[in-house]
Design a protein around this motif. Sequence first.
Motif, PDB file in Angstrom:
ATOM      1  N   ASP A  84       0.904  -1.573   0.236  1.00  0.00           N
ATOM      2  CA  ASP A  84      -0.251  -0.420  -0.044  1.00  0.00           C
ATOM      3  C   ASP A  84       0.663   1.318  -0.087  1.00  0.00           C
ATOM      4  O   ASP A  84       1.634   1.348   0.516  1.00  0.00           O
ATOM      5  N   PHE A  85       0.164   2.277  -0.600  1.00  0.00           N
ATOM      6  CA  PHE A  85       1.339   3.723  -1.014  1.00  0.00           C
ATOM      7  C   PHE A  85       0.353   4.675  -0.729  1.00  0.00           C
ATOM      8  O   PHE A  85      -1.280   4.595  -1.610  1.00  0.00           O
ATOM      9  N   SER A  86       0.228   5.980  -0.235  1.00  0.00           N
ATOM     10  CA  SER A  86      -0.225   6.887  -0.300  1.00  0.00           C
ATOM     11  C   SER A  86       0.376   8.321  -0.160  1.00  0.00           C
ATOM     12  O   SER A  86       1.690   7.914   0.298  1.00  0.00           O
ATOM     13  N   GLN A  87       0.135   9.046  -1.056  1.00  0.00           N
ATOM     14  CA  GLN A  87       1.148  10.190  -0.733  1.00  0.00           C
ATOM     15  C   GLN A  87       0.098  11.349  -0.651  1.00  0.00           C
ATOM     16  O   GLN A  87      -0.487  11.422  -1.122  1.00  0.00           O
ATOM     17  N   THR A  88       0.792  12.926  -0.020  1.00  0.00           N
ATOM     18  CA  THR A  88       0.032  14.189  -0.198  1.00  0.00           C
ATOM     19  C   THR A  88       1.042  15.198  -0.753  1.00  0.00           C
ATOM     20  O   THR A  88       2.170  14.832  -0.538  1.00  0.00           O
ATOM     21  N   GLY A  90       0.628  18.659  -0.115  1.00  0.00           N
ATOM     22  CA  GLY A  90       1.262  19.766   0.889  1.00  0.00           C
ATOM     23  C   GLY A  90       0.866  19.369   2.202  1.00  0.00           C
ATOM     24  O   GLY A  90       0.180  18.578   2.995  1.00  0.00           O
ATOM     25  N   PRO A  91       1.630  19.553   3.112  1.00  0.00           N
ATOM     26  CA  PRO A  91       3.688  19.925   3.365  1.00  0.00           C
ATOM     27  C   PRO A  91       4.121  18.107   3.291  1.00  0.00           C
ATOM     28  O   PRO A  91       4.800  17.587   4.529  1.00  0.00           O
ATOM     29  N   TYR A  92       3.922  17.408   1.888  1.00  0.00           N
ATOM     30  CA  TYR A  92       5.092  16.492   1.692  1.00  0.00           C
ATOM     31  C   TYR A  92       5.016  15.549   2.454  1.00  0.00           C
ATOM     32  O   TYR A  92       5.500  15.762   3.922  1.00  0.00           O
ATOM     33  N   SER A  93       3.884  14.340   1.977  1.00  0.00           N
ATOM     34  CA  SER A  93       4.112  13.422   3.596  1.00  0.00           C
ATOM     35  C   SER A  93       3.756  11.508   1.991  1.00  0.00           C
ATOM     36  O   SER A  93       3.263  11.942   1.270  1.00  0.00           O
ATOM     37  N   SER A  94       4.550  10.733   2.375  1.00  0.00           N
ATOM     38  CA  SER A  94       4.694   8.894   1.898  1.00  0.00           C
ATOM     39  C   SER A  94       4.669   8.334   2.911  1.00  0.00           C
ATOM     40  O   SER A  94       5.171   8.828   3.956  1.00  0.00           O
ATOM     41  N   ASN A  95       3.550   7.308   2.737  1.00  0.00           N
ATOM     42  CA  ASN A  95       3.230   6.304   3.631  1.00  0.00           C
ATOM     43  C   ASN A  95       3.633   5.283   2.503  1.00  0.00           C
ATOM     44  O   ASN A  95       3.018   4.623   1.910  1.00  0.00           O
TER      45      ASN A  95
END
Length: 135
Positions: A84-88, A90-95
């Motif tokens: 599983d991958f998630s990305q946002t 602003g302000p930069y987040s990756s899981n």
Amino acid sequence: MSDFATKEQLSSFWRELTEAEETRAEFLLSVASDRLRVMGDDIDVDLDAKVSASTSFANTIAWVVMEAVKRALQTPADNLPVKDFSQTAGPYSSNYTYDNPGGDLYFKKSELSAIGLYGKQTLSAISATTSDIFS
């Protein structure tokens, strides 16, 4: 001793394998079969004899081997082993959620239980003498 499952059985059970996967699968099928034999030997269970004696046991142990090999083959060799991958933005987040990151070959407790290698206590020696060592 032959492997408990073949690459043809694995292909029928799961999906068609690429040539590279077939080579890796053959090796993993052999390793998985031998690991189960060693685990059986540790508790005095002859898995090869049980396979010869029972078709249903042979099918069950083949399933256990194929499940372990399938898990190891599902780990990609050329990408991150991420489930599983998630990305946002602003302000930069990756899981990332990793799924078997090392591509390990392992057996689940339920699989080992199905072939009698988990959840059973064994007693290797019982003294049946009537003499007491302290008398």
